[in-house]
Design a protein around this motif. Structure first.
Motif, PDB file in Angstrom:
ATOM      1  N   LEU A 134      58.047  38.303  50.668  1.00  0.00           N
ATOM      2  CA  LEU A 134      59.409  37.422  50.802  1.00  0.00           C
ATOM      3  C   LEU A 134      60.255  38.161  51.968  1.00  0.00           C
ATOM      4  N   ILE A 135      61.037  37.392  52.484  1.00  0.00           N
ATOM      5  CA  ILE A 135      62.391  37.889  53.366  1.00  0.00           C
ATOM      6  C   ILE A 135      63.469  37.425  52.657  1.00  0.00           C
ATOM      7  N   LEU A 136      64.353  38.479  52.452  1.00  0.00           N
ATOM      8  CA  LEU A 136      65.939  38.168  52.298  1.00  0.00           C
ATOM      9  C   LEU A 136      66.539  38.228  53.418  1.00  0.00           C
ATOM     10  N   MET A 137      67.254  37.278  54.125  1.00  0.00           N
ATOM     11  CA  MET A 137      68.092  37.306  55.304  1.00  0.00           C
ATOM     12  C   MET A 137      69.228  36.936  55.326  1.00  0.00           C
ATOM     13  N   ASP A 138      70.275  37.630  55.781  1.00  0.00           N
ATOM     14  CA  ASP A 138      71.582  37.259  56.221  1.00  0.00           C
ATOM     15  C   ASP A 138      71.465  36.287  57.269  1.00  0.00           C
ATOM     16  N   VAL A 139      72.318  35.234  56.997  1.00  0.00           N
ATOM     17  CA  VAL A 139      72.338  34.084  58.087  1.00  0.00           C
ATOM     18  C   VAL A 139      73.069  34.439  59.175  1.00  0.00           C
ATOM     19  N   ASN A 140      74.435  35.052  59.251  1.00  0.00           N
ATOM     20  CA  ASN A 140      75.306  35.495  60.210  1.00  0.00           C
ATOM     21  C   ASN A 140      75.169  36.847  60.576  1.00  0.00           C
ATOM     22  N   MET A 141      74.470  37.086  61.740  1.00  0.00           N
ATOM     23  CA  MET A 141      74.391  38.316  62.091  1.00  0.00           C
ATOM     24  C   MET A 141      74.501  38.253  63.789  1.00  0.00           C
ATOM     25  N   PRO A 142      75.092  39.423  64.327  1.00  0.00           N
ATOM     26  CA  PRO A 142      75.104  39.383  65.874  1.00  0.00           C
ATOM     27  C   PRO A 142      73.849  39.390  66.478  1.00  0.00           C
ATOM     28  N   ASP A 143      74.002  39.248  67.788  1.00  0.00           N
ATOM     29  CA  ASP A 143      72.711  39.111  68.814  1.00  0.00           C
ATOM     30  C   ASP A 143      71.964  37.878  68.231  1.00  0.00           C
ATOM     31  N   ILE A 144      70.784  38.284  67.306  1.00  0.00           N
ATOM     32  CA  ILE A 144      69.843  37.176  66.958  1.00  0.00           C
ATOM     33  C   ILE A 144      70.262  36.925  65.611  1.00  0.00           C
ATOM     34  N   ASP A 145      70.998  35.497  65.194  1.00  0.00           N
ATOM     35  CA  ASP A 145      71.273  35.564  63.741  1.00  0.00           C
ATOM     36  C   ASP A 145      70.210  35.102  62.859  1.00  0.00           C
ATOM     37  N   GLY A 146      70.310  34.927  61.617  1.00  0.00           N
ATOM     38  CA  GLY A 146      69.225  34.711  60.572  1.00  0.00           C
ATOM     39  C   GLY A 146      68.417  33.268  60.896  1.00  0.00           C
ATOM     40  N   LEU A 147      68.814  32.339  61.348  1.00  0.00           N
ATOM     41  CA  LEU A 147      68.288  31.132  61.629  1.00  0.00           C
ATOM     42  C   LEU A 147      67.344  31.406  62.956  1.00  0.00           C
ATOM     43  N   GLU A 148      68.065  31.796  63.884  1.00  0.00           N
ATOM     44  CA  GLU A 148      67.098  32.052  65.022  1.00  0.00           C
ATOM     45  C   GLU A 148      65.989  33.088  64.821  1.00  0.00           C
ATOM     46  N   THR A 149      66.139  34.109  64.047  1.00  0.00           N
ATOM     47  CA  THR A 149      65.171  35.051  63.566  1.00  0.00           C
ATOM     48  C   THR A 149      64.011  34.725  62.628  1.00  0.00           C
TER      49      THR A 149
END
Length: 163
Positions: A62-77
């Motif tokens: 499983l991956i728990l990921m913040d959506v809003n991050m600098p550089d590469i955001d969660g959606l792009e990641t």
């Protein structure tokens, strides 16, 4: 070997990797603290780029990921994670303080299985993560049983071909 040691070995053999991705150290710490009681291997990443490096190293349940991050955001990641064969179907739960309908739809299109709003409710998070851990463990056991069966069939065929 004492019974406790045997139990510890079976627990560690059944342990899975969970990737936690957030650019804020306090949020990573909170998620780590909430989930540590599940007894799984929690891997922490500070950015999308760091998460992608971890994806190359191992398989995650499983991956728990913040959506809003600098550089590469969660959606792009998530979009980049889906391009790797071994992580193409890894469940992703996005954690966000806010989400609009378009962002939520995009996340689900990228394979998100859920959105959890921050601040997280510990029992809800643990419950959701536990389901994916158990599912991954079950899939792992089925895969191992299939491999063992194939090996037995191959050994039997090899033995018959010698005779």
């Amino acid at each position: 070997m004492p019974a406790d040691a045997a139990a510890d070995m079976s627990l560690s053999a059944d342990q899975v990797d969970i990737l936690i991705v957030d650019d804020l150290s306090d949020k990573r710490l909170v998620l780590q603290t909430i989930l540590q009681d599940l007894g799984q291997n929690l891997v922490l990443a500070r950015s999308g780029a760091e998460a992608l490096r971890e994806i190359l190293k191992r398989e995650f349940a499983l991956i728990l990921m913040d959506v809003n991050m600098p550089d590469i955001d969660g959606l792009e990641t998530a979009s980049l994670i889906r391009k790797y064969k071994k992580s193409a179907a890894t469940p992703i739960i996005f954690i966000t303080a806010f989400a609009d309908e378009i962002q939520t739809l995009r996340g689900y299109q990228l394979g998100a299985v859920d959105y959890i709003f921050s601040p997280v409710i510990p029992d809800v998070l643990r419950s959701k993560v536990k389901v994916f851990v158990e599912l991954h463990q079950m899939q792992r056991r089925i895969r191992e049983q299939a491999e063992e069966r194939i090996a037995r069939i191959q050994a039997e065929a090899d033995r018959k071909s010698v005779v």
